[in-house]
Design a protein around this motif. Structure first.
Motif, PDB file in Angstrom:
ATOM      1  N   CYS A 102      45.156  61.983 101.148  1.00  0.00           N
ATOM      2  CA  CYS A 102      45.496  62.882 100.036  1.00  0.00           C
ATOM      3  C   CYS A 102      44.821  64.232 100.199  1.00  0.00           C
ATOM      4  O   CYS A 102      45.377  65.259  99.834  1.00  0.00           O
ATOM      5  CB  CYS A 102      45.091  62.255  98.697  1.00  0.00           C
ATOM      6  SG  CYS A 102      46.243  61.001  98.151  1.00  0.00           S
ATOM      7  N   TYR A 127      38.599  57.129  91.484  1.00  0.00           N
ATOM      8  CA  TYR A 127      39.381  58.256  91.986  1.00  0.00           C
ATOM      9  C   TYR A 127      39.929  59.043  90.800  1.00  0.00           C
ATOM     10  O   TYR A 127      39.144  59.413  89.924  1.00  0.00           O
ATOM     11  CB  TYR A 127      40.480  57.715  92.904  1.00  0.00           C
ATOM     12  CG  TYR A 127      41.051  58.711  93.893  1.00  0.00           C
ATOM     13  CD1 TYR A 127      40.338  59.798  94.343  1.00  0.00           C
ATOM     14  CD2 TYR A 127      42.327  58.524  94.392  1.00  0.00           C
ATOM     15  CE1 TYR A 127      40.881  60.683  95.255  1.00  0.00           C
ATOM     16  CE2 TYR A 127      42.887  59.406  95.313  1.00  0.00           C
ATOM     17  CZ  TYR A 127      42.158  60.489  95.728  1.00  0.00           C
ATOM     18  OH  TYR A 127      42.707  61.371  96.625  1.00  0.00           O
ATOM     19  N   THR A 128      41.221  59.284  90.727  1.00  0.00           N
ATOM     20  CA  THR A 128      41.729  60.084  89.605  1.00  0.00           C
ATOM     21  C   THR A 128      42.079  59.240  88.389  1.00  0.00           C
ATOM     22  O   THR A 128      42.567  59.770  87.395  1.00  0.00           O
ATOM     23  CB  THR A 128      43.015  60.832  90.017  1.00  0.00           C
ATOM     24  OG1 THR A 128      44.001  59.866  90.392  1.00  0.00           O
ATOM     25  CG2 THR A 128      42.758  61.749  91.197  1.00  0.00           C
ATOM     26  N   ARG A 154      48.036  58.925  86.351  1.00  0.00           N
ATOM     27  CA  ARG A 154      47.933  57.515  86.708  1.00  0.00           C
ATOM     28  C   ARG A 154      49.198  57.055  87.433  1.00  0.00           C
ATOM     29  O   ARG A 154      49.131  56.273  88.381  1.00  0.00           O
ATOM     30  CB  ARG A 154      47.707  56.671  85.452  1.00  0.00           C
ATOM     31  CG  ARG A 154      46.322  56.886  84.879  1.00  0.00           C
ATOM     32  CD  ARG A 154      46.061  56.067  83.648  1.00  0.00           C
ATOM     33  NE  ARG A 154      44.680  56.224  83.239  1.00  0.00           N
ATOM     34  CZ  ARG A 154      44.100  55.498  82.288  1.00  0.00           C
ATOM     35  NH1 ARG A 154      44.801  54.578  81.626  1.00  0.00           N
ATOM     36  NH2 ARG A 154      42.836  55.693  81.990  1.00  0.00           N
ATOM     37  N   LEU A 197      49.038  58.354  90.924  1.00  0.00           N
ATOM     38  CA  LEU A 197      48.143  57.538  91.746  1.00  0.00           C
ATOM     39  C   LEU A 197      48.798  56.209  92.104  1.00  0.00           C
ATOM     40  O   LEU A 197      48.691  55.736  93.237  1.00  0.00           O
ATOM     41  CB  LEU A 197      46.815  57.314  91.011  1.00  0.00           C
ATOM     42  CG  LEU A 197      45.733  56.573  91.790  1.00  0.00           C
ATOM     43  CD1 LEU A 197      45.388  57.283  93.095  1.00  0.00           C
ATOM     44  CD2 LEU A 197      44.471  56.402  90.942  1.00  0.00           C
ATOM     45  N   CYS A 245      49.588  54.814  95.811  1.00  0.00           N
ATOM     46  CA  CYS A 245      49.128  53.495  96.269  1.00  0.00           C
ATOM     47  C   CYS A 245      50.308  52.649  96.732  1.00  0.00           C
ATOM     48  O   CYS A 245      50.240  51.966  97.754  1.00  0.00           O
ATOM     49  CB  CYS A 245      48.387  52.761  95.151  1.00  0.00           C
ATOM     50  SG  CYS A 245      46.795  53.492  94.722  1.00  0.00           S
TER      51      CYS A 245
END
Length: 480
Positions: free
Chosen positions: A17, A208-209, A331, A334, A338
């Motif tokens: 990223c 992480y975020t 979210r 992310l 993933c």
RNA sequence: GCGGGUGUAGCUCAAUGGUAGAGCUCCAGCCUUCCAAGCUGGCUAUGACGGUUCGAUUCCGUUCACCCGCUCCA
């Protein structure tokens, strides 16, 4: 997947990223700031695509929902009415002896006591409270903590100008409910949708975020006739799951968490969380709550303005109930990263066979005759770049000019990428890493018959396509 | 907030109380008829502040950030 494996996967993803411009630590040159993240060129496209997909599904494709874009700073009374000023806090206590941490209210209830508050509304422990784990009475006192960021409006910095950054976008919707109703000719049942930043001064940003202090929400308040709450709540849970599938999070990788009656806020009749299996655990992407008429009633009470709706058909007057699907854009971004992230060993020789082998993060050893391919398998509608265009060789002006023409056509319609640097294989792999679903290459045959090769990211297979048919062919995949 | 771990180039890592290296990436050029080939050249780093020292990236302190566990997540 083992814990170590998950950790390695998240680290590999975070590294990608940064390297490819999805997510950067904010203010990195000053050492970073806990709980805040920036999105690079690819991340900005990704988030935009998520928000566009949401807006399209919630507003443009429907007749019963309209949009709103309210201010981040609202009148402070908003947060009194919403309950955030009073209740947006979870006092915690720590045991000095065994280092365990508890929520102060649960800590007290467990031993049949009740959390007390002093004259300043600061929480304090009742007499005789002790650690349930080790029995120690050496407890660090509860710290009161409101999660709303404070600021001041205008030059004076005192209580008369104190204001808050919104902890959710929803209250802007409730506060403008009357205006929207008056101007947009919508009728119950109808919804107001909003996308925007929200701020929570989280005690402990993590993962992480995932838990950030500044984040973006996509919220719908769907107003319904009292009594139809349950039916509409079911509808929105199903509708939202369909949307996740559309953007590339299949239902098999999502979970529903249905709140028990004892877990619901007193005014709510139902709540379902949509969860995703992140490498660091199964965590919430969205909450879909049936909130009754709590919010509108509170604003009616605090503002003195009527929030009642008059139903022309039934001649009834009522304060509408609301169903609230509230999703976190960051979210979802992310989760999509993933879900899309794959590292695989691809064969370079016959020694290895012909099929790519997924990387085993517990034992990341390179199989013989293979090399690593990193690929983000985004759904085409979500991919930051839709199509990349290459001349096969950069030192052949005929190829470059021809390819440039193809690129100029495609970029008018989609985010497209132009790359002449290096061998063609390298250029394909670069696009794999940012999840570009299609690659178009102009080669010598193009100069004869006006066909190009169209390479598909996931299979690496190529087909020859007439330049004139390229757009339609891509549109089928990208705009479905 | 507590405990543990980690901070060196864009990424992954190495090394050292005395000139900080490598691989990959990236950029430029050459070459290249489809999957990170090759050749040449180039850019870029010790998280921050302070202390000890003739000299600190290395030792010490503080701080910031990230990861893990506890905890939390309306």
């Amino acid at each position: 997947m083992s814990a170590q494996e998950k950790n390695n996967k998240l680290e590999a993803l975070a590294s990608l990223c940064k390297r490819r411009g999805f997510i950067f630590q904010t203010s990195e040159i000053y050492g970073g700031l806990n709980g805040f993240w920036d999105y690079g060129p690819m991340g900005a496209e990704l988030k935009r695509n998520i928000k566009d997909a949401w807006w399209k599904a919630m507003v443009h494709e429907r007749e019963d929902i309209v949009g709103l874009d309210s201010a981040i700073i609202q009148h402070p009374r908003t947060w009194e009415a919403s309950g955030h000023l009073e209740g947006f806090t979870d006092p915690m206590v720590d045991c000095k002896a065994c280092k365990k941490r508890y929520r102060a209210d649960q800590f007290c209830e467990e031993q049949g006591l009740k959390l007390e508050f002093d004259e300043n509304k600061k929480p304090k422990l009742p007499e005789g409270a002790k650690c349930p784990a080790c029995g120690s009475k050496d407890i660090i006192p509860p710290r009161a903590f409101n999660l709303m960021f404070k600021t001041y409006v205008g030059p004076q910095e005192d209580t008369s100008t104190l204001a808050y950054l919104r902890p959710e976008t929803a209250q802007g919707i409730f506060a403008q409910y009357n205006n929207v109703l008056a101007c947009s000719r919508v009728k119950v049942p109808f919804g107001i949708a909003q996308i925007g930043k929200a701020f929570r001064n989280e005690i402990n940003p993590r993962n992480y975020t995932f838990r950030s202090r500044e984040f973006e929400q996509m919220e719908l308040e769907f107003f319904v006739k009292p009594g139809s709450d349950a039916e509409w709540h079911d509808y929105w849970v199903a509708e939202r799951l369909k949307w996740y599938s559309r953007i590339g999070l299949p239902e098999g990788h999502l979970h529903r968490y249905v709140y028990g009656k004892d877990e619901l806020a007193h005014y709510a009749s139902a709540c379902v969380d949509v969860l995703y299996d992140f490498p660091f655990g199964t965590q919430e992407l969205e909450g879909i709550a049936a909130r009754g008429n709590f919010d509108l009633s509170r604003h009616q009470q605090f503002s003195g303005k009527s929030m009642e709706y008059f139903d022309q058909d039934t001649k009834e007057k009522f304060v509408p109930h609301v169903v609230e699907p509230s999703a976190g854009t960051d979210r979802i971004a992310l989760a999509l990263l993933c879900e899309a992230f794959h590292e695989e060993w691809v064969p370079t020789s016959d020694v290895a066979g012909s099929q790519p082998i997924p990387v085993d993060y517990d034992n990341p050893k390179q199989p013989q005759g293979c090399e690593l391919r990193t690929v983000l398998r985004f759904a085409p509608c979500i991919a930051p770049i839709k199509v990349a265009v290459f001349p096969l060789l950069k030192n052949k002006p005929d190829l470059v000019n021809k390819a440039r023409g193809v690129y100029d056509t495609l970029r008018k319609r989609w985010s497209a990428f132009w790359d002449v640097a290096g061998a063609i294989g390298r250029r394909y792999r670069r696009q794999d890493e940012i999840g570009t679903p299609f690659g178009v290459t102009v080669d010598f045959q193009t100069l004869e018959d006006d066909t190009v090769t169209l390479r598909e990211r996931d299979t690496m297979q190529q087909v020859r396509v007439k330049i004139g048919e390229l757009s339609e062919r891509l549109a089928v995949a990208i705009e479905k």
